[in-house]
Write an enzyme that holds these catalytic residues in place. Structure first.
Site, PDB file in Angstrom:
ATOM      1  N   HIS A 153      14.743  19.421 -34.896  1.00 24.60           N
ATOM      2  CA  HIS A 153      13.805  19.758 -35.975  1.00 24.60           C
ATOM      3  C   HIS A 153      13.766  21.265 -36.200  1.00 24.60           C
ATOM      4  CE1 HIS A 153       9.898  20.328 -37.979  1.00 24.60           C
ATOM      5  NE2 HIS A 153      10.125  19.123 -38.476  1.00 24.60           N
ATOM      6  N   THR A 155      11.472  23.278 -36.130  1.00 21.40           N
ATOM      7  CA  THR A 155      10.557  24.026 -35.263  1.00 21.40           C
ATOM      8  C   THR A 155      11.017  24.085 -33.815  1.00 21.40           C
ATOM      9  OG1 THR A 155       9.242  22.062 -34.763  1.00 21.40           O
ATOM     10  CG2 THR A 155       8.585  23.374 -36.697  1.00 21.40           C
ATOM     11  N   LYS A 156      12.175  23.538 -33.513  1.00 22.77           N
ATOM     12  CA  LYS A 156      12.635  23.463 -32.123  1.00 22.77           C
ATOM     13  C   LYS A 156      13.674  24.535 -31.818  1.00 22.77           C
ATOM     14  CE  LYS A 156      10.100  19.912 -31.155  1.00 22.77           C
ATOM     15  NZ  LYS A 156       8.886  20.059 -31.903  1.00 22.77           N
ATOM     16  N   SER A 157      14.159  24.551 -30.568  1.00 25.59           N
ATOM     17  CA  SER A 157      15.046  25.628 -30.118  1.00 25.59           C
ATOM     18  C   SER A 157      16.444  25.564 -30.724  1.00 25.59           C
ATOM     19  CB  SER A 157      15.132  25.636 -28.587  1.00 25.59           C
ATOM     20  OG  SER A 157      15.513  24.376 -28.106  1.00 25.59           O
TER      21      SER A 157
END
Length: 169
Positions: A153, A155-157
């Site tokens: 996603h 918003t992830k790393s």
């Protein structure tokens, strides 16, 4: 090209498999990490209504995947220092309530101890699946058998807009 077993998806999966040191067939991309967790939980073939231990401190998708797989989430406390469900906490929970599987979370991308969880599996016979949604780049199999589910996603790393990645030995 970018989905449904297209050439770029296969190339991406092969690169991930090499990075994680698993055969290509032990890794797959999915629409999102919640779906990945749900599919892995279903693959455990637990009885309907099985109890899956999850940390009380997690994102709603962890419990959602458990419910959508046909199981019941059971909340457990987390370690005060790491904010994660640990094998030690899971052992205590197993003494108090029925547990059929465990779904720890790599909280804030902090890696779970795969060797400790593998020992837990061996000692208890309970399957463990790591919700590593936010832990790409920090969570690895660490040389033991296990299953990890990552989010891609935005918003992830490893942001790819959306998607998920399942790695399993």
């Amino acid at each position: 090209h970018y989905s449904n077993f297209g050439p770029l998806v296969l190339e991406l999966e092969a690169a991930f498999a090499q990075q994680f040191g698993v055969p290509n067939e032990n890794l797959t991309t999915v629409a999102n990490a919640t779906q990945g967790l749900e599919l892995v939980l279903q693959a455990l073939d637990l009885p309907v209504g099985a109890h899956v231990l999850i940390p009380a401190f997690t994102f709603v998708a962890t419990a959602t995947a458990v419910v959508r797989a046909g199981y019941r989430p059971v909340l457990a406390d987390v370690d005060a220092c790491t904010w994660m469900l640990t094998p030690e906490i899971a052992r205590v929970a197993c003494e108090c309530i029925r547990v059929d599987a465990v779904l720890p979370v790599a909280t804030f991308g902090m890696p779970q101890d795969m060797q400790a969880w593998r020992q837990f599996e061996g000692d208890t016979g309970l399957p463990v699946v790591i919700d590593a949604a936010a832990a790409y780049g920090s969570q690895w199999l660490q040389g033991v058998e296990g299953t990890l589910v990552f989010s891609l996603h935005a918003t992830k790393s490893l942001p790819a807009g959306e998607g998920g990645l399942v790695v399993s030995s």
